[in-house]
Each structure stands twice: as C-alpha cells, then as structure tokens.
Design an enzyme around this catalytic site. Structure first.
Site, mmCIF file in Angstrom:
data_model
loop_
_atom_site.group_PDB
_atom_site.id
_atom_site.type_symbol
_atom_site.label_atom_id
_atom_site.label_comp_id
_atom_site.label_asym_id
_atom_site.label_seq_id
_atom_site.Cartn_x
_atom_site.Cartn_y
_atom_site.Cartn_z
ATOM 1 N N HIS A 188 0.816 -1.216 0.000
ATOM 2 C CA HIS A 188 0.000 0.000 0.000
ATOM 3 C C HIS A 188 0.844 1.258 0.000
ATOM 4 O O HIS A 188 0.405 2.295 -0.465
ATOM 5 C CB HIS A 188 -0.996 -0.031 1.153
ATOM 6 C CG HIS A 188 -2.154 -0.895 0.831
ATOM 7 N ND1 HIS A 188 -2.226 -2.215 1.215
ATOM 8 C CD2 HIS A 188 -3.261 -0.665 0.078
ATOM 9 C CE1 HIS A 188 -3.329 -2.740 0.735
ATOM 10 N NE2 HIS A 188 -3.977 -1.827 0.048
ATOM 11 N N GLU A 428 -12.110 -9.742 -5.756
ATOM 12 C CA GLU A 428 -10.659 -9.795 -5.498
ATOM 13 C C GLU A 428 -10.240 -11.117 -4.865
ATOM 14 O O GLU A 428 -9.104 -11.279 -4.458
ATOM 15 C CB GLU A 428 -10.210 -8.606 -4.638
ATOM 16 C CG GLU A 428 -10.975 -8.419 -3.353
ATOM 17 C CD GLU A 428 -10.555 -7.164 -2.589
ATOM 18 O OE1 GLU A 428 -9.470 -6.628 -2.839
ATOM 19 O OE2 GLU A 428 -11.327 -6.745 -1.717
ATOM 20 N N ASP A 452 -5.301 -7.870 -5.024
ATOM 21 C CA ASP A 452 -5.553 -9.049 -4.196
ATOM 22 C C ASP A 452 -5.905 -10.261 -5.048
ATOM 23 O O ASP A 452 -5.525 -11.388 -4.714
ATOM 24 C CB ASP A 452 -6.667 -8.765 -3.178
ATOM 25 C CG ASP A 452 -6.124 -8.022 -1.965
ATOM 26 O OD1 ASP A 452 -5.025 -8.399 -1.505
ATOM 27 O OD2 ASP A 452 -6.767 -7.078 -1.504
ATOM 28 N N CYS A 499 -10.413 -1.755 -10.461
ATOM 29 C CA CYS A 499 -9.830 -0.685 -9.645
ATOM 30 C C CYS A 499 -8.460 -1.071 -9.079
ATOM 31 O O CYS A 499 -7.827 -0.276 -8.393
ATOM 32 C CB CYS A 499 -10.774 -0.274 -8.524
ATOM 33 S SG CYS A 499 -11.087 -1.590 -7.342
HETATM 34 C C1 PEP Z 1 -7.125 -4.641 -4.912
HETATM 35 O O1 PEP Z 1 -6.981 -5.557 -4.106
HETATM 36 O O2 PEP Z 1 -6.860 -4.732 -6.118
HETATM 37 C C2 PEP Z 1 -7.639 -3.326 -4.462
HETATM 38 C C3 PEP Z 1 -7.972 -2.395 -5.322
HETATM 39 O O3 PEP Z 1 -7.724 -3.101 -3.132
HETATM 40 P P1 PEP Z 1 -6.450 -2.876 -2.177
HETATM 41 O O4 PEP Z 1 -5.257 -2.631 -3.055
HETATM 42 O O5 PEP Z 1 -6.764 -1.690 -1.324
HETATM 43 O O6 PEP Z 1 -6.385 -4.160 -1.424
HETATM 44 MG MG MG Z 2 -7.855 -5.491 -2.137
#
Ligand code: PEP
Ligand code: MG
Length: 542
Positions: A188, A428, A452, A499
C-alpha cells in the site's frame, strides 16, 4: 563525492532534494582523534555562533507563527549555548582528550542533560531535554547537516520501511519521493506513492547518516544518487524537465472523452485514500471516483473515526465531485493496514486472516456506524457503496440485511439519503470471480481488485519483496478471471470495472476494453495516460 545506489523502482519520475530519514533522528556521533586542538576549538566556536544565529532566526519566525511566549524556547536555547560551564566542558574535552568537536558537544550535552534530570528543582529538570537539544543542534552544524527546519522544504523520505499508517501521516505537500530498504511493488505504500505521483524506490540500503544530504531519486532507472556531481544533476534535471513536458502534453487531453477509435466510451475514474487526494483528481480530470479506500480514515490514529467525522469526509468528496459517481469502499482493514485500537490479535497469515468484511460482519457496530455515515452523505452527491473481500453469496445477504436495517433506522428518524444508492462488491478473491454468475444479480456492480486477485490466485503474498519476480499480474489465469467476471457481470445486469493497479497498465487497456470492461479506476496521475491509451484502442477485436 557522489554515491550511487540501484534499487527497484515502484513509481517513475525524478525528484531532486534533501533526504529526511524517517523515524530515526538520533544518530551516533563518532569519536575521532584530533591533532590541532586549537583549530578544533575555533571550529567549535564558529559552529556555536552559527547555532546561536540560527536560533535567532527561528525565534523571529516563531514569534510570527506561534506568538512570543511559545517562541521563547529558542531564546532559552541560545542562552544555554552561551553557558560558561557548558562551553568550558566542551573546550576542556577537545583539548585534554584531543577529540573532535562533534563528540565533545554530544558527550557534554548528554552529561549536562543527566545532571539536570537529577536536580530537585522543576525548572532545571525541564532543562534536561533542552541540553540534549542544543547539543544535537551543535552536532548538526558541525557535521554540515542542515537543521530540521530545512524540512519545511520538500524532502525525499528515506526509511527502512514505511507502514501505510506512517505514510498516511506524512505531510504530502512536503514529500517529493520515497526511498526504502524493504517493501514491495504491490504494497500500500507503493500505491500511495502512485497516488501522490512521486517517484519511489525500494531495495535501497538506507543509512541514517544520509539525513540532510542532497540526493536525486530517478524512478526511471531505479537509482539513488547521493551528493550528486554537477554532470549528474544536469542530466537528471533534463529528465525532470522531460517528465514535466510529458505531463504538459497529457494536459492537452483534459476535457476530451475516453472514447476508442471505433467509438466506444469507457468510464475513467480515480482511486483515492481521502479528501486530500481530490485536488489531484480534479487536476487530472477523472470522471468520478472508482475507489475511495475508506480505511485510510481509520488508520494512523488512536480511536475509531466517529460517524460524524466519516460523514463529513464522505460528504466533502461527494460534493466536490458534483454529481459524478463516487464509489466508497467500506472498511478494508487488516493485513498491512493496521489500527492498534481495534486490538486485532496477531495472526500467522494476516493476508488470509481476519480482515475487511470479515471484521465488519463480526463487529457490526463498527460496520453500522460507517454505513450510517455513508447513507447520510449520499444525500449530498452520487455515492455508491462497495464491499471488499467478498467470497460468497451468504456474505452479500448478510451485508444486505445490515444495510437494510440501517436504512430503516434512517427512515424512522426521517434522515434523508439516496434511496436508489448503488451497492457493489470487489471481485478480489478467486472464489468471488468464479461465482460471478451467481453474485451478479445480487449487486449493481463489480469492481475487480487485481492486486488481491493476483495475490490469492497465484498464492503469492503481495507484501513479500522476494516474490516480485514471480508476481505476474499478466498471468493468463488472472486475465481469464477478469474476462469471466466481465461476461458474468453483464449477463446478471451488473456493470464491471477494474480498480486494482492493473487497471492503469496501459499495455492492457485495449485488452480490457475488448473484454468489455465498463470502467477503469486508476491513481489520479494515471488518468490522462490511460485516456491516451483508450483513445488509441479499438473496442472490436480485428
Ligand atoms: C485490490 O486488491 O486490487 C484493491 C484495489 O484493493 P487494495 O489494493 O486496497 O487491497
Ligand atoms: Mg484489495
């Protein structure tokens, strides 16, 4: 002397500025043998005069910003620096022990600090920390390191590692790059660097002694230059100018539709972590918010955000986006995104653990507060709600039950909200992707979280930097799951977006469009590059 380190780039771009070591301000001072003690005493005296002059400037500045009383501390420090006992001790150490001034200042500071701490008088006790402070100031001036105040200027943050909770607390206007020893491209913190549109490197052997040094971060080549030579500086400045030129060219795409060569229009939205990212969303002309990671409202603090705090944040985003869609994801905490106040027990496999919707369904009081805030804010714009980490139909039914009861509560109290609010889920987990035919009729939309989805499909921890070489988001298994999700979504009446970070991969833009994707949501800085890629794509396979 220029030093060069090569690591791995996790976001492109060039940054030129001073390094700030994050979290490790105190540095060991080396003891060195000195021959010419008279010269060393003179060096000390000059440094002391500079430190006193700096404090004078700080005092003047602070009077303006925080008032005379609060500024007084700088005068006190200037006085302490002129204290005879303190100075005699330093002179004596340099002369009798033949040591460097930095060492003499640091040891004297330590000794005086201890001495004051042991006094009965409260006033003197309070001076204990001040003695350390002034000694640190002297060491900084002596070793040519800039004072902390220089970090009112933009800085390159260097650290062993940065947790999302730490990154989120940094003053984003002052950070021009990240450099860390650990971390992975899919963490992140990497995503935050992309959101902030600043270069970031990992696998760099960050050393605390770099604090305050001039440096260049080249995110194109993965290189960090310390104390760069003039020729390097000129070369990198050229690259920086080219990047700016590229950005300027992309600006020409502002206001243009996201339409393919054969006329298909795609929704192109932005991912954000909170209201602070809105400026960049508007600057980059995103058509909406495809992912608001609401957990960033929960981390980096000591207690749960109240309903009112959340309501204000959601309302601000909805109002600013002025009727454009704002997809807010409910709390996706756990794994690397931690909040100590939740008292979650340590787990052997946190990525596979008690996280996201699992926490919300187990602790419905947390979930209900968030839903109330979301529904209330929906009266002020075009909000949609998205649920993370879904694996089954049962979870959706449970969520629906809680959401309906929150709606009823608001109805009973006469609180307005958007009655036809869209509710969707993240795809995901492989389980959800495989079950999309069953899940689609239950929701308004799917948003594919490729970060994910890749981690769980390939069985590879996205936080583990050793796996970067294996972590293959282009793996055919992932592409198949994306295709299946889009087809099943459409059959079941749900629109489908992406996303995860893969949505911003312009080498796949045409593929996603040909698969039938309705929406792509990317970090704000990637909106215009993806628009460019859409406008060069064909929607029909030829
Ligand atoms: C993902 O898992 O692709 C996602 C958009 O959520 P995060 O990256 O916050 O887990
Ligand atoms: Mg995610």
């Amino acid at each position: 002397m220029e030093e060069k380190y090569t690591g791995k780039s996790i976001f492109k771009g060039v940054a030129i500025g001073r390094i700030m070591i994050y979290g490790k301000k105190e540095q060991p001072v080396k003891r060195e043998k000195i021959e010419d003690t008279d010269a060393e005493v003179r060096r000390y005296e000059a440094a002391k005069e500079k430190a006193i002059a700096d404090l004078g400037e700080l005092y003047e500045d602070a009077v303006k910003k925080v008032g005379k009383d609060n500024a007084e501390i700088f005068n006190v420090h200037a006085m302490l620096l002129q204290d005879d006992d303190f100075n005699d001790s330093i002179h004596n150490m340099i002369e009798s022990q033949k040591v460097n001034a930095e060492y003499a200042a640091a040891v004297t500071g330590e000794n005086f600090s201890k001495m004051f701490a042991e006094m009965d008088d409260d006033y003197f006790k309070a001076r204990s920390a001040d003695m350390k402070d002034i000694a640190e100031r002297l060491v900084k001036v002596l070793s040519g390191r800039e004072d902390k105040t220089v970090f009112d200027q933009p800085v390159i943050i260097a650290a062993d590692d940065l947790m999302p909770s730490e990154t989120v607390q940094l003053d984003k206007d002052k950070v021009i790059a990240f450099v860390t020893r650990y971390g992975s491209s899919n963490s992140h913190t990497a995503i935050l660097a992309r959101t902030m549109n600043i270069p970031a490197l990992i696998n760099i052997p960050v050393d605390p002694s770099w604090d305050g040094q001039m440096a260049i971060v080249d995110g194109h080549t993965g290189t960090l230059y310390l104390d760069p030579e003039a020729s390097t500086l000129a070369e990198e400045q050229k690259k920086l100018d080219q990047d700016l030129e590229q950005r300027r060219l992309l600006q020409e795409l502002k206001g243009k539709p996201n339409v393919t060569l054969d006329g298909r229009e795609i929704n192109l939205f932005a991912n954000i972590g909170g209201p602070k990212d809105l400026v960049s969303v508007l600057q980059n002309d995103a058509g909406g918010i495809g992912l608001f990671r609401s957990e960033f409202l929960y981390i980096g603090r000591d207690e749960l955000p109240t309903e009112e705090e959340q309501f204000q944040a959601y309302k601000q985003v909805a109002e600013t986006m002025a009727g454009r869609l704002v997809v807010i994801r409910t709390l996706d905490i756990g794994a690397d995104k931690k909040a100590d106040y939740l008292h979650l027990e340590p787990e052997a496999n946190p990525a596979l653990g008690f996280r996201a919707i699992r926490i919300c369904l187990t602790r419905p009081e947390i979930f209900r507060t968030q839903l109330r805030a979301l529904f209330r804010a929906s009266a002020f714009g075009n909000i949609a709600i998205m649920y993370p980490m879904i694996t089954s139909l049962e979870e959706i039914r449970q969520i629906r039950e809680i959401a309906d009861s929150v709606k009823k509560e608001l109805d009973d109290a006469g609180v307005p909200y958007k009655k036809d609010i869209q509710q969707g889920i993240m795809i995901e987990t492989p389980a959800a992707a495989i079950m999309t035919d069953v899940l689609a009729p239950e929701v308004d939309f799917f948003s594919i979280g490729t970060n994910d989805l890749t981690q769980y499909t390939l069985a590879m921890d996205r936080q583990n930097d050793k796996l970067d070489a294996f972590y293959q988001p282009h793996h055919p298994a992932i592409l198949r799951l994306i295709q299946t999700t889009i087809e099943n979504g459409h059959k079941g009446g749900a629109w489908v977006g992406i996303c995860g970070e893969l949505g911003a991969d312009t080498t796949l833009t045409e593929t996603f469009i040909q698969m039938g994707v309705d929406e792509l949501s990317v970090s704000p800085a990637m909106v215009l590059p993806v628009r460019e890629a859409i406008r060069k794509s064909h929607a029909k396979r030829v």
